[in-house]
Design a protein around this motif. Structure first.
Motif, PDB file in Angstrom:
ATOM      1  N   MET A 113       0.839  -1.179   0.000  1.00  0.00           N
ATOM      2  CA  MET A 113       0.000   0.000   0.000  1.00  0.00           C
ATOM      3  C   MET A 113       0.881   1.237   0.000  1.00  0.00           C
ATOM      4  O   MET A 113       1.843   1.330   0.755  1.00  0.00           O
ATOM      5  N   LYS A 114       0.557   2.169  -0.871  1.00  0.00           N
ATOM      6  CA  LYS A 114       1.345   3.403  -0.901  1.00  0.00           C
ATOM      7  C   LYS A 114       0.957   4.286   0.272  1.00  0.00           C
ATOM      8  O   LYS A 114      -0.141   4.180   0.830  1.00  0.00           O
ATOM      9  N   LYS A 115       1.876   5.140   0.645  1.00  0.00           N
ATOM     10  CA  LYS A 115       1.645   6.020   1.788  1.00  0.00           C
ATOM     11  C   LYS A 115       0.576   7.045   1.439  1.00  0.00           C
ATOM     12  O   LYS A 115       0.621   7.673   0.391  1.00  0.00           O
ATOM     13  N   VAL A 116      -0.394   7.178   2.332  1.00  0.00           N
ATOM     14  CA  VAL A 116      -1.450   8.169   2.182  1.00  0.00           C
ATOM     15  C   VAL A 116      -1.031   9.410   2.943  1.00  0.00           C
ATOM     16  O   VAL A 116      -0.720   9.326   4.129  1.00  0.00           O
ATOM     17  N   LYS A 117      -1.003  10.545   2.250  1.00  0.00           N
ATOM     18  CA  LYS A 117      -0.622  11.792   2.898  1.00  0.00           C
ATOM     19  C   LYS A 117      -1.875  12.645   3.069  1.00  0.00           C
ATOM     20  O   LYS A 117      -2.520  13.006   2.102  1.00  0.00           O
ATOM     21  N   LEU A 118      -2.195  12.922   4.319  1.00  0.00           N
ATOM     22  CA  LEU A 118      -3.325  13.786   4.635  1.00  0.00           C
ATOM     23  C   LEU A 118      -2.808  15.023   5.359  1.00  0.00           C
ATOM     24  O   LEU A 118      -1.960  14.919   6.247  1.00  0.00           O
ATOM     25  N   SER A 119      -3.344  16.186   4.979  1.00  0.00           N
ATOM     26  CA  SER A 119      -3.012  17.407   5.718  1.00  0.00           C
ATOM     27  C   SER A 119      -3.695  17.343   7.083  1.00  0.00           C
ATOM     28  O   SER A 119      -4.531  16.470   7.337  1.00  0.00           O
ATOM     29  N   ASN A 120      -3.353  18.274   7.949  1.00  0.00           N
ATOM     30  CA  ASN A 120      -3.973  18.302   9.276  1.00  0.00           C
ATOM     31  C   ASN A 120      -5.490  18.450   9.175  1.00  0.00           C
ATOM     32  O   ASN A 120      -6.234  17.784   9.899  1.00  0.00           O
ATOM     33  N   ARG A 121      -5.960  19.311   8.304  1.00  0.00           N
ATOM     34  CA  ARG A 121      -7.405  19.524   8.134  1.00  0.00           C
ATOM     35  C   ARG A 121      -8.063  18.278   7.547  1.00  0.00           C
ATOM     36  O   ARG A 121      -9.159  17.895   7.960  1.00  0.00           O
ATOM     37  N   GLU A 122      -7.424  17.667   6.575  1.00  0.00           N
ATOM     38  CA  GLU A 122      -7.969  16.432   6.003  1.00  0.00           C
ATOM     39  C   GLU A 122      -8.085  15.353   7.072  1.00  0.00           C
ATOM     40  O   GLU A 122      -9.091  14.661   7.161  1.00  0.00           O
ATOM     41  N   LEU A 123      -7.057  15.241   7.893  1.00  0.00           N
ATOM     42  CA  LEU A 123      -7.074  14.253   8.964  1.00  0.00           C
ATOM     43  C   LEU A 123      -8.176  14.564   9.977  1.00  0.00           C
ATOM     44  O   LEU A 123      -8.876  13.661  10.436  1.00  0.00           O
ATOM     45  N   ASP A 124      -8.354  15.848  10.310  1.00  0.00           N
ATOM     46  CA  ASP A 124      -9.427  16.236  11.228  1.00  0.00           C
ATOM     47  C   ASP A 124     -10.787  15.779  10.705  1.00  0.00           C
ATOM     48  O   ASP A 124     -11.603  15.232  11.449  1.00  0.00           O
ATOM     49  N   ILE A 125     -11.016  15.982   9.430  1.00  0.00           N
ATOM     50  CA  ILE A 125     -12.306  15.606   8.830  1.00  0.00           C
ATOM     51  C   ILE A 125     -12.430  14.096   8.725  1.00  0.00           C
ATOM     52  O   ILE A 125     -13.489  13.525   9.019  1.00  0.00           O
ATOM     53  N   MET A 126     -11.357  13.433   8.339  1.00  0.00           N
ATOM     54  CA  MET A 126     -11.412  11.972   8.257  1.00  0.00           C
ATOM     55  C   MET A 126     -11.679  11.349   9.627  1.00  0.00           C
ATOM     56  O   MET A 126     -12.434  10.377   9.737  1.00  0.00           O
ATOM     57  N   LEU A 127     -11.097  11.902  10.675  1.00  0.00           N
ATOM     58  CA  LEU A 127     -11.344  11.386  12.021  1.00  0.00           C
ATOM     59  C   LEU A 127     -12.820  11.501  12.397  1.00  0.00           C
ATOM     60  O   LEU A 127     -13.397  10.584  12.989  1.00  0.00           O
ATOM     61  N   VAL A 128     -13.446  12.616  12.026  1.00  0.00           N
ATOM     62  CA  VAL A 128     -14.883  12.774  12.289  1.00  0.00           C
ATOM     63  C   VAL A 128     -15.661  11.711  11.518  1.00  0.00           C
ATOM     64  O   VAL A 128     -16.555  11.057  12.070  1.00  0.00           O
TER      65      VAL A 128
END
Length: 127
Positions: A1-16
């Motif tokens: 699996m390739k590394k998934v790069k999420l910005s801080n905001r993307e990660l915040d939304i994905m966590l929700v």
């Protein structure tokens, strides 16, 4: 699996989205994570859709307005694994560290069952 790069905001939304038991509209996300604005959420959702990390689950009435609801395509587990793939950490090393931290015997029993099942699958593949 390739590394998934999420910005801080993307990660915040994905966590929700990962922590929700149902798809969410863009206006629902700032109600759950108050440090996010609706405008930011809408822009980030567009980027997450483009990268296929989320999908439109449905179009529903939200009040009197039709709106899209979103759900993750990328699982939280797959995201974590993609982050670990760039390290020298082995699966057994990671599992050992996690097992040592576990305080719930039911969770440990579940892990044992997963390991047994995986061993059986591997042995069937050798035949």
């Amino acid at each position: 699996m390739k590394k998934v790069k999420l910005s801080n905001r993307e990660l915040d939304i994905m966590l929700v989205l990962w922590n929700s038991d149902h798809p969410l509209a863009a206006t629902d996300i700032p109600k759950i994570n108050e440090k996010l604005s609706v405008n930011t959420v809408q822009a980030v959702l567009k980027k997450l859709l483009k990268n296929n990390y989320i999908k439109v689950a449905d179009i529903i009435y939200h009040g009197t307005v039709l709106t899209r609801t979103y759900e993750p395509v990328l699982t939280h587990e797959d995201y974590i694994l993609s982050q670990l793939n760039d390290t020298s950490l082995t699966a057994s090393g990671l599992a050992a560290a996690l097992v040592k931290q576990e305080k719930n015997s039911e969770n440990l029993e579940e892990l044992e069952q997963i390991i047994k099942k995986q061993k059986q699958l591997l042995e069937k593949g050798k035949e």
